[in-house]
Write a protein that holds these residues in place. Structure first.
Motif, PDB file in Angstrom:
ATOM      1  N   ALA A  28     -49.470  69.916 -34.540  1.00 20.67           N
ATOM      2  CA  ALA A  28     -50.465  70.527 -33.452  1.00 20.67           C
ATOM      3  C   ALA A  28     -50.741  69.434 -32.580  1.00 20.67           C
ATOM      4  CB  ALA A  28     -51.792  71.157 -33.962  1.00 20.67           C
ATOM      5  N   PRO A  29     -50.927  68.045 -32.819  1.00 21.67           N
ATOM      6  CA  PRO A  29     -51.265  67.191 -31.630  1.00 21.67           C
ATOM      7  C   PRO A  29     -50.033  66.815 -30.847  1.00 21.67           C
ATOM      8  CG  PRO A  29     -51.899  66.360 -33.893  1.00 21.67           C
ATOM      9  CD  PRO A  29     -50.766  67.660 -34.248  1.00 21.67           C
ATOM     10  N   LEU A  30     -48.740  67.268 -31.354  1.00 20.62           N
ATOM     11  CA  LEU A  30     -47.487  66.866 -30.382  1.00 20.62           C
ATOM     12  C   LEU A  30     -47.255  68.138 -29.460  1.00 20.62           C
ATOM     13  CD1 LEU A  30     -45.554  65.599 -33.681  1.00 20.62           C
ATOM     14  CD2 LEU A  30     -46.743  64.253 -31.620  1.00 20.62           C
ATOM     15  N   TRP A  31     -47.882  69.120 -29.847  1.00 21.61           N
ATOM     16  CA  TRP A  31     -47.413  70.579 -29.143  1.00 21.61           C
ATOM     17  C   TRP A  31     -47.725  70.464 -27.326  1.00 21.61           C
ATOM     18  CZ3 TRP A  31     -44.040  74.045 -30.155  1.00 21.61           C
ATOM     19  CH2 TRP A  31     -44.064  75.333 -29.296  1.00 21.61           C
ATOM     20  N   VAL A  32     -46.731  70.794 -26.598  1.00 25.32           N
ATOM     21  CA  VAL A  32     -47.235  70.706 -25.363  1.00 25.32           C
ATOM     22  C   VAL A  32     -46.933  72.139 -24.934  1.00 25.32           C
ATOM     23  CG1 VAL A  32     -46.511  69.805 -22.919  1.00 25.32           C
ATOM     24  CG2 VAL A  32     -46.305  68.377 -24.965  1.00 25.32           C
ATOM     25  N   ALA A  33     -48.052  73.068 -24.257  1.00 23.94           N
ATOM     26  CA  ALA A  33     -47.866  74.125 -23.791  1.00 23.94           C
ATOM     27  C   ALA A  33     -46.918  74.277 -22.512  1.00 23.94           C
ATOM     28  CB  ALA A  33     -49.162  74.674 -23.490  1.00 23.94           C
ATOM     29  N   PRO A  34     -46.390  75.315 -22.015  1.00 24.65           N
ATOM     30  CA  PRO A  34     -46.439  76.399 -22.865  1.00 24.65           C
ATOM     31  C   PRO A  34     -45.285  76.674 -23.949  1.00 24.65           C
ATOM     32  CG  PRO A  34     -45.195  76.840 -20.722  1.00 24.65           C
ATOM     33  CD  PRO A  34     -45.760  75.516 -20.784  1.00 24.65           C
ATOM     34  N   GLY A  35     -44.481  75.630 -24.051  1.00 22.22           N
ATOM     35  CA  GLY A  35     -43.394  75.842 -25.019  1.00 22.22           C
ATOM     36  C   GLY A  35     -42.418  76.928 -24.703  1.00 22.22           C
ATOM     37  N   MET A  36     -41.478  77.561 -25.793  1.00 21.71           N
ATOM     38  CA  MET A  36     -40.894  78.546 -25.458  1.00 21.71           C
ATOM     39  C   MET A  36     -41.119  79.730 -26.341  1.00 21.71           C
ATOM     40  SD  MET A  36     -38.808  77.421 -23.208  1.00 21.71           S
ATOM     41  CE  MET A  36     -37.545  78.530 -23.028  1.00 21.71           C
TER      42      MET A  36
END
Ligand code: PLP
Ligand code: NAG
Ligand code: NAG
Ligand code: NAG
Ligand code: NAG
Ligand code: NAG
Length: 417
Positions: free
Chosen positions: A277-285
């Motif tokens: 979760a801390p590495l996720w960057v929106a919006p992604g695919m």
């Protein structure tokens, strides 16, 4: 005497069993078990649906021809009755849940989805006559939500990373509700067998690919590579299991998204005990990659089976978005994973094509562009959401060059970010 007793005891026990009257409760239980008639009927409806599904087309494309003797095939899953790769998959999940007794006559089915699975599960639930509720990200495209409702499903929007928690909360301790949980159960539900001459054909996507490929390339031919992204990981794992089970030489390639933990999960065994979760960057695919939903625990939060994946490659999100637009320009209308899959296929061709021997890559056109007109296929939206990721126009140019000249898009595009 002692020996005699010992020898006789088992015999007496056997006789004792044979002579004892049958248990009345056992008889009653069987009689009361009215789910079986309902269930049999529901299962028959699903097999009728399997027959109606037929096969989605396998399209040969010349897009890899500049890479030497290479060819690319798209399995057009957007031609499925609910317009995505999830049609066969929802079919398998609902069938599994019926067989295992999780769905009964009055069960309401809940599912977490980015949209496509929910559309297809809503269809299957309506087919067998049970209610369906989809728990989807609040960023879902309006058209995807509308498709779920058209199939009779209810839609509940929550933040992307909260879907599992909310679904568990709504279903725990409620015997009239069943949380399908495609992330946990795809693994158990999806088929990875052949049908032989059994009249009920397997729904495994690679089973279809193989017979279609062999019709074109000869009875013993196999593609060199199968390339696909992963959301739950169910599709790629069912393909990998099929290939390993029959010892076929096709190599399975995971095309992962930029901020997803799946690459590290498969290659380095990471993120099983830590959240991405801390590495996720929106919006992604949308629909693919893994990160915001906590650790990737096989059979709990993911169905991705590392043992059946041969190679993994990470694709920048903006390259994948540009690929969706590039493909659209030549009449191939696909969604998020189609873009990722295409960039990964070009990359593979640049690494493995060799003029001496034909190289074949099979991938999925997993869903239709029409679901993304307000998002990934909207230039304004893309520039707004991906401005920090580099230049969209640069990637578009790179893809054109890559296809024209037969060069690696990832190397060429290194300067776009
Ligand atoms: C368009 C699209 N492609 C690929 C996937 C990933 O498939 P799987 O969940 O089987 O890994 C999804 C999942 O929702 C999807 O919507
Ligand atoms: C895939 O199938 C859909 C639905 O039948 C169709 O509209 C589309 O043109 C097909 N895509 C390609 C590239 O053939
Ligand atoms: C399901 O609900 C209907 C309508 O409420 C009811 O008549 C029926 O007995 C229920 N079936 C089971 C198996 O509970
Ligand atoms: C579940 O929902 C209830 C009622 O809205 C809430 O009080 C509770 O905190 C929720 N639990 C979780 C784990 O989300
Ligand atoms: C996860 O497990 C690995 C290997 O056992 C360990 O090195 C690492 O510290 C763990 N991470 C967390 C966040 O617990
Ligand atoms: C495209 O995106 C912009 C910016 O988000 C938005 O204002 C516009 O309505 C979108 N167009 C369509 C067709 O959805």
């Amino acid at each position: 005497m002692l020996l005699q007793t010992l020898l006789l005891t088992p015999l007496l026990l056997v006789l004792g069993c044979a002579l004892a009257p049958l248990s009345k409760t056992a008889l009653l239980f069987r009689k009361k078990d009215s789910i079986s008639a309902w269930r049999d009927e529901a299962i028959q409806k699903l097999w009728e649906e399997r027959r109606l599904m037929g096969r989605t087309p396998l399209l040969a494309s010349p897009l890899l021809k500049s890479f030497g003797n290479a060819e690319l095939f798209f399995k057009n899953e957007s031609a499925a009755r609910t317009h995505s790769l999830k049609h066969r998959y929802a079919w398998a999940l609902v069938l599994w849940a019926l067989v295992e007794g999780h769905i009964r006559e009055n069960t309401t089915v809940f599912e977490t989805s980015s949209g496509n699975t929910a559309v297809s599960e809503a269809f299957m639930c309506r087919l067998i006559g049970v209610k369906f509720v989809a728990i989807v990200p609040d960023t879902i495209e309006a058209v995807k939500a509308a498709h779920i409702e058209e199939q009779g499903g209810a839609v509940l929007r929550v933040p992307l990373g909260d879907r599992l928690v909310v679904a568990r909360n709504l279903t725990e301790g409620r015997p009239d509700r069943f949380f399908m949980n495609q992330f946990a159960h795809a693994d158990r539900a999806e088929e990875f067998h052949e049908s032989g001459d059994f009249e009920h054909e397997s729904a495994n996507v690679f089973h279809e690919i193989l017979s279609q490929f062999r019709a074109l390339r000869g009875p013993r031919a196999v593609p060199d590579f199968f390339v696909h992204a992963a959301g739950t990981g169910g599709t790629i794992s069912s393909v990998g299991r099929f290939l390993k089970k029959y010892a076929l030489a096709t190599r399975v390639v995971l095309a992962d998204t930029e901020h997803s933990v799946y690459y590290d999960y498969v290659v380095h065994g990471r993120f099983r005990n830590e959240s991405g979760a801390p590495l996720w960057v929106a919006p992604g695919m949308a629909g693919i990659g893994f990160g915001p939903m906590g650790p990737a625990i096989h059979g709990v939060s993911t169905s991705l089976t590392p043992a059946v994946v041969d190679l993994a490659v990470k694709i920048p999100d903006l390259a994948s978005v540009a690929a969706m637009h590039f493909l659209r320009g030549i009449g191939i209308l696909g969604g998020t994973s189609t873009g990722v899959n295409f960039v990964a296929s070009l990359h593979l061709a640049s690494k493995f094509a060799d003029a001496g021997r034909r190289l074949s890559v099979v991938t999925l056109l997993a869903d239709h562009a029409s679901s993304y007109e307000s998002s990934y296929h909207n230039g304004t939206w893309v520039r707004e959401h991906f401005s920090a990721h580099g230049s969209f126009d640069c990637w578009l140019l790179v893809l054109r060059r890559s296809v024209e000249l037969g060069v690696d898009p990832l190397r060429l595009g290194a300067c776009c970010s």
